[in-house]
Design a protein around this motif. Sequence first.
Motif, PDB file in Angstrom:
ATOM      1  N   PHE A  43       8.364   3.014  -1.048  1.00  0.00           N
ATOM      2  CA  PHE A  43       7.998   1.602  -0.907  1.00  0.00           C
ATOM      3  C   PHE A  43       6.820   1.449   0.068  1.00  0.00           C
ATOM      4  O   PHE A  43       5.831   0.773  -0.219  1.00  0.00           O
ATOM      5  N   VAL A  44       6.956   2.089   1.230  1.00  0.00           N
ATOM      6  CA  VAL A  44       5.911   1.949   2.254  1.00  0.00           C
ATOM      7  C   VAL A  44       4.606   2.595   1.801  1.00  0.00           C
ATOM      8  O   VAL A  44       3.526   2.039   1.984  1.00  0.00           O
ATOM      9  N   SER A  45       4.714   3.760   1.143  1.00  0.00           N
ATOM     10  CA  SER A  45       3.467   4.416   0.715  1.00  0.00           C
ATOM     11  C   SER A  45       2.753   3.612  -0.361  1.00  0.00           C
ATOM     12  O   SER A  45       1.529   3.503  -0.349  1.00  0.00           O
ATOM     13  N   HIS A  46       3.526   2.969  -1.267  1.00  0.00           N
ATOM     14  CA  HIS A  46       2.868   2.192  -2.334  1.00  0.00           C
ATOM     15  C   HIS A  46       2.504   0.784  -1.876  1.00  0.00           C
ATOM     16  O   HIS A  46       1.364   0.349  -2.002  1.00  0.00           O
ATOM     17  N   GLN A  47       3.513   0.057  -1.341  1.00  0.00           N
ATOM     18  CA  GLN A  47       3.310  -1.361  -1.044  1.00  0.00           C
ATOM     19  C   GLN A  47       2.469  -1.578   0.203  1.00  0.00           C
ATOM     20  O   GLN A  47       1.631  -2.471   0.248  1.00  0.00           O
ATOM     21  N   THR A  48       2.719  -0.755   1.233  1.00  0.00           N
ATOM     22  CA  THR A  48       2.043  -0.980   2.515  1.00  0.00           C
ATOM     23  C   THR A  48       0.713  -0.240   2.582  1.00  0.00           C
ATOM     24  O   THR A  48      -0.304  -0.809   2.977  1.00  0.00           O
ATOM     25  N   LEU A  49       0.743   1.023   2.171  1.00  0.00           N
ATOM     26  CA  LEU A  49      -0.460   1.845   2.304  1.00  0.00           C
ATOM     27  C   LEU A  49      -1.327   1.847   1.059  1.00  0.00           C
ATOM     28  O   LEU A  49      -2.471   2.318   1.084  1.00  0.00           O
ATOM     29  N   GLY A  50      -0.793   1.341  -0.057  1.00  0.00           N
ATOM     30  CA  GLY A  50      -1.593   1.266  -1.276  1.00  0.00           C
ATOM     31  C   GLY A  50      -1.854   2.596  -1.958  1.00  0.00           C
ATOM     32  O   GLY A  50      -2.816   2.748  -2.693  1.00  0.00           O
ATOM     33  N   LEU A  51      -0.984   3.582  -1.684  1.00  0.00           N
ATOM     34  CA  LEU A  51      -1.148   4.892  -2.337  1.00  0.00           C
ATOM     35  C   LEU A  51      -0.634   4.836  -3.774  1.00  0.00           C
ATOM     36  O   LEU A  51       0.238   4.032  -4.090  1.00  0.00           O
ATOM     37  N   PRO A  52      -1.175   5.710  -4.647  1.00  0.00           N
ATOM     38  CA  PRO A  52      -0.750   5.660  -6.060  1.00  0.00           C
ATOM     39  C   PRO A  52       0.688   6.150  -6.233  1.00  0.00           C
ATOM     40  O   PRO A  52       1.220   6.875  -5.390  1.00  0.00           O
ATOM     41  N   LYS A  53       1.304   5.750  -7.333  1.00  0.00           N
ATOM     42  CA  LYS A  53       2.673   6.149  -7.657  1.00  0.00           C
ATOM     43  C   LYS A  53       2.701   7.446  -8.426  1.00  0.00           C
ATOM     44  O   LYS A  53       1.794   7.729  -9.207  1.00  0.00           O
ATOM     45  N   SER A  54       3.776   8.209  -8.232  1.00  0.00           N
ATOM     46  CA  SER A  54       3.952   9.442  -9.005  1.00  0.00           C
ATOM     47  C   SER A  54       4.945   9.213 -10.127  1.00  0.00           C
ATOM     48  O   SER A  54       5.246  10.122 -10.890  1.00  0.00           O
ATOM     49  N   TYR A  55       5.505   8.014 -10.211  1.00  0.00           N
ATOM     50  CA  TYR A  55       6.558   7.763 -11.200  1.00  0.00           C
ATOM     51  C   TYR A  55       6.355   6.405 -11.833  1.00  0.00           C
ATOM     52  O   TYR A  55       5.582   5.584 -11.354  1.00  0.00           O
TER      53      TYR A  55
END
Length: 390
Positions: A378-390
Amino acid sequence: MSHAPSTALETPEHQALRAAVAALGKRYGREYLTRIAAEGRHPDELWAEAAKLGYLGVNLPEEYGGGGGGIAELSIVLEELGAAGSPLLMMVVSPAICGTVIARFGTEAQKRAWLPGLADGSRTMAFGITEPDAGSNSHRITTTARRDGDDWVLTGRKVFISGVDIADATLVVGRTEDARTGSLKPCLFIVPRDAPGFARSPIAMELQAAEKQFELVLDDVRLPADALVGDEDAGLLQLFAGLNPERIMTAAFAIGMGRYALARAVDYAKTRQVWKEPIGAHQAVAHPLAQAHIELELARLMMQKAAHLYDAGDDLAAGEAANMAKYAAAEACVKAVDQSVHTLGGNGLTREYGLGALITASRVARIAPVSREMILNFVSHQTLGLPKSY
């Protein structure tokens, strides 16, 4: 001393609430909870007294018998009961998730039917979201609700649902078909305990707790139209309105447990003498306990922030903060329990001191209601804007 929090961030009312709940918790304590779990009972006496004092419904609206406060107040209640060794797990579910969802989205009739009872403790409600094949992926929920005339018919399975045996009803997350798109969307239904087709079986757990875990089977459970909570099209919003308080309350549960364990270890380290000085004089013993205390305090700060944002109506920011608070509190709790057991050495594993059982219990907050890995996602995608692996 229970290492009560520094209170600069809290109002005098909050400080008074902490002190009052701490006094109630102290009268019951860890021995009470251990005894009733061994007897296969529920903490009915503590639940009833907390309810009578207005603590269980402190977050619910005043016009329905609640205290008119928010999750900030409710989390104080659970944390202080936990710090005294007698947390009430059903507080996470009944007033925090179900009470909040009904107060925010329920019809007038649903509010009148449920909120006074949830507030005064005379009624409880369980919450059913987790499924055997969905795990953390709520998009894979397969419990479906289809319309049949004016009724709803629910079919599906749920696992790890707390307290279904004592709850008057379970707030079940199902999915209905969107007539426009054909896709399934989440919806919340109130399922009475004795509804035909609604079966439960206990799951044997390593956890020593009064609250049991259940697998639920819904086999064509027929419900009236008014079993649906809120708007059929706002299911996701309603769902997260319940999940954010759940995360905040899980943080409170973890912080309370960590504080309880740490207080036992500090008492022991002050009095246990092997050489000249008590063992707490040695930095190898003292420093890890100090670190554990710091990390619990940091986790509480994040919990307070999350509760403040949620109570202020900022659902988006509250979601991020609630996830972070749950993560931080779980990690701090596990470390505090681990260090406390270690401080007591062999005594840390005895029944007499009662800390060993917390090794399993402290893991709960790392796993439920959402794993730490999913929070990192959640934090890596929503907060940091990193891409999803799934």
